[in-house]
Scaffold this motif. Structure first.
Motif, PDB file in Angstrom:
ATOM      1  N   ASP A   1       0.838  -1.204   0.000  1.00 22.00           N
ATOM      2  CA  ASP A   1       0.000   0.000   0.000  1.00 22.00           C
ATOM      3  C   ASP A   1       0.872   1.253   0.000  1.00 22.00           C
ATOM      4  N   ALA A   2       1.097   1.822  -1.175  1.00 17.51           N
ATOM      5  CA  ALA A   2       1.945   3.008  -1.290  1.00 17.51           C
ATOM      6  C   ALA A   2       1.338   4.213  -0.577  1.00 17.51           C
ATOM      7  N   ASP A   3       0.001   4.327  -0.592  1.00 17.24           N
ATOM      8  CA  ASP A   3      -0.656   5.458   0.072  1.00 17.24           C
ATOM      9  C   ASP A   3      -0.425   5.426   1.578  1.00 17.24           C
ATOM     10  N   LEU A   4      -0.453   4.226   2.159  1.00 13.91           N
ATOM     11  CA  LEU A   4      -0.221   4.092   3.596  1.00 13.91           C
ATOM     12  C   LEU A   4       1.201   4.495   3.958  1.00 13.91           C
ATOM     13  N   TRP A   5       2.182   4.022   3.193  1.00 15.26           N
ATOM     14  CA  TRP A   5       3.570   4.366   3.495  1.00 15.26           C
ATOM     15  C   TRP A   5       3.846   5.838   3.247  1.00 15.26           C
ATOM     16  N   GLY A   6       3.128   6.434   2.307  1.00 11.53           N
ATOM     17  CA  GLY A   6       3.237   7.883   2.118  1.00 11.53           C
ATOM     18  C   GLY A   6       2.686   8.637   3.317  1.00 11.53           C
ATOM     19  N   ALA A   7       1.570   8.143   3.869  1.00 12.34           N
ATOM     20  CA  ALA A   7       0.998   8.757   5.069  1.00 12.34           C
ATOM     21  C   ALA A   7       1.947   8.608   6.256  1.00 12.34           C
ATOM     22  N   LEU A   8       2.601   7.442   6.361  1.00 11.40           N
ATOM     23  CA  LEU A   8       3.560   7.227   7.453  1.00 11.40           C
ATOM     24  C   LEU A   8       4.745   8.182   7.321  1.00 11.40           C
ATOM     25  N   LYS A   9       5.190   8.435   6.098  1.00 13.38           N
ATOM     26  CA  LYS A   9       6.275   9.408   5.888  1.00 13.38           C
ATOM     27  C   LYS A   9       5.855  10.795   6.360  1.00 13.38           C
ATOM     28  N   ASN A  10       4.594  11.153   6.124  1.00 13.56           N
ATOM     29  CA  ASN A  10       4.112  12.450   6.604  1.00 13.56           C
ATOM     30  C   ASN A  10       4.097  12.504   8.131  1.00 13.56           C
ATOM     31  N   ASN A  11       3.713  11.398   8.767  1.00 13.78           N
ATOM     32  CA  ASN A  11       3.779  11.335  10.225  1.00 13.78           C
ATOM     33  C   ASN A  11       5.198  11.582  10.724  1.00 13.78           C
ATOM     34  N   LEU A  12       6.158  10.913  10.114  1.00 14.39           N
ATOM     35  CA  LEU A  12       7.557  11.084  10.504  1.00 14.39           C
ATOM     36  C   LEU A  12       8.024  12.509  10.247  1.00 14.39           C
ATOM     37  N   PHE A  13       7.579  13.101   9.149  1.00  9.01           N
ATOM     38  CA  PHE A  13       7.940  14.482   8.815  1.00  9.01           C
ATOM     39  C   PHE A  13       7.449  15.451   9.885  1.00  9.01           C
ATOM     40  N   TYR A  14       6.172  15.350  10.241  1.00  2.39           N
ATOM     41  CA  TYR A  14       5.619  16.258  11.250  1.00  2.39           C
ATOM     42  C   TYR A  14       6.232  16.011  12.625  1.00  2.39           C
TER      43      TYR A  14
END
Length: 305
Positions: free
Chosen positions: A66-79
């Motif tokens: 799920d690329a969308d999920l891992w993209g969301a996780l990257k945003n979590n790490l970013f914030y």
């Protein structure tokens, strides 16, 4: 019959049992059972209404792709990587100044600084959503007044701008809670330590990082633990302000799970969302264990040295 009832209620153990039974019932119904089933539904295909169907680890295989999920996780790490250190150190420094610097306005500053922390996250999100409005928002008005001509730029509809803009309300509403906890910890530091440091000519920065921080380290460990839990936070603010957009630029795991579980993406996949939640639980558990062992190891090395 009446005397029998009186005897039951006159018994201390019976009275405690009867009093706690409703509480235990609702606690089990709304907390214990959901926690137990949260380890079952990740292995099922379930929409929250019909009968769950056991599918084994298929949800977890889908998560890995799920690329969308891992993209969301990257945003979590970013914030988390940007907002958390700012909230942590801003709370620590301001708490030190308010406790150790006898300004007459300190009481006013304490109320002023803590005010954003007492606002519900929904109110904070709506307020900043309006502040970032292109035509009526105060953010553009301030920038234009300072000579930075941004015109009627809509911050929350531009992918890069929205991603960075979300950090401002996260910091604005996040650091004051840390400040309050640090103030309580700093007030417990013996004044004699600061007096000795002043005799040696120590600066405020030295007193903060060489005296205050080691003494309140246990409190700081707790704050670090809560900051790790906050890795997957910011759900309400992002859901209200951007709903994860534009084009997933501000999507975090919480908003993604919400959309998957309740059908905002077209099909409700409660089992899939539960599988994501189970993985997040495992990630947070591992990170917390590693962090605490690392901090405990650091203390042991310091004491041995």
């Amino acid at each position: 019959m009446k005397s029998r009832i009186q005897r039951i209620f006159s018994s201390k153990k019976a009275f405690i049992f009867i009093s706690l039974t409703p509480l235990l019932f609702f606690y089990t119904l709304f907390l214990v059972i959901p926690k137990i089933t949260s380890f079952y539904y990740p292995f099922t295909e379930y929409d929250g209404i019909s009968q769950a169907r056991w599918i084994g680890i298929e949800n977890f295989i889908a998560i890995a792709r799920d690329a969308d999920l891992w993209g969301a996780l990257k945003n979590n790490l970013f914030y988390w990587a940007i907002a958390t250190p700012i909230n942590f150190f801003a709370g620590l420094i301001v708490a030190y100044l308010l406790v150790k610097k006898p300004y007459q306005e300190n009481k006013f500053y304490r109320v002023l600084y803590y005010f954003p922390a007492i606002l519900p996250s929904v109110i904070t999100a709506l307020m900043w959503q309006f502040a970032f409005h292109g035509r009526y928002g105060i953010f553009n008005a301030m920038l234009n007044a300072m000579g930075v001509n941004v015109g009627e730029f809509y911050w929350l509809t531009h992918a890069t701008a929205a991603r960075w803009a979300m950090i401002i309300p996260m910091v604005w509403g996040g650091w004051a809670g840390n400040m309050l906890i640090f103030m309580g910890a700093i007030q417990s530091v013996p004044a004699s330590l600061y007096e000795s440091a002043e005799l040696d000519g120590a600066s405020d920065a030295q007193k903060l990082f060489l005296i205050t921080v080691p003494v309140i380290w246990e409190t700081m460990k707790t704050m670090i633990f809560f900051s790790i839990i906050g890795l997957f936070g910011a759900f309400e603010m992002i859901l209200i302000m951007t709903n994860g957009g534009p084009a997933g630029a501000t999507e975090v795991v919480g908003t993604y799970m919400y959309k998957i579980a309740f059908g905002a993406e077209g099909v409700a996949a409660f089992g899939y969302a539960a599988a994501i939640g189970l993985i997040l639980f495992a990630i947070l558990s591992v990170i917390s264990i590693i962090a605490f062992r690392f901090m405990d190891r650091g203390e042991a090395i310091e004491m041995a040295g």
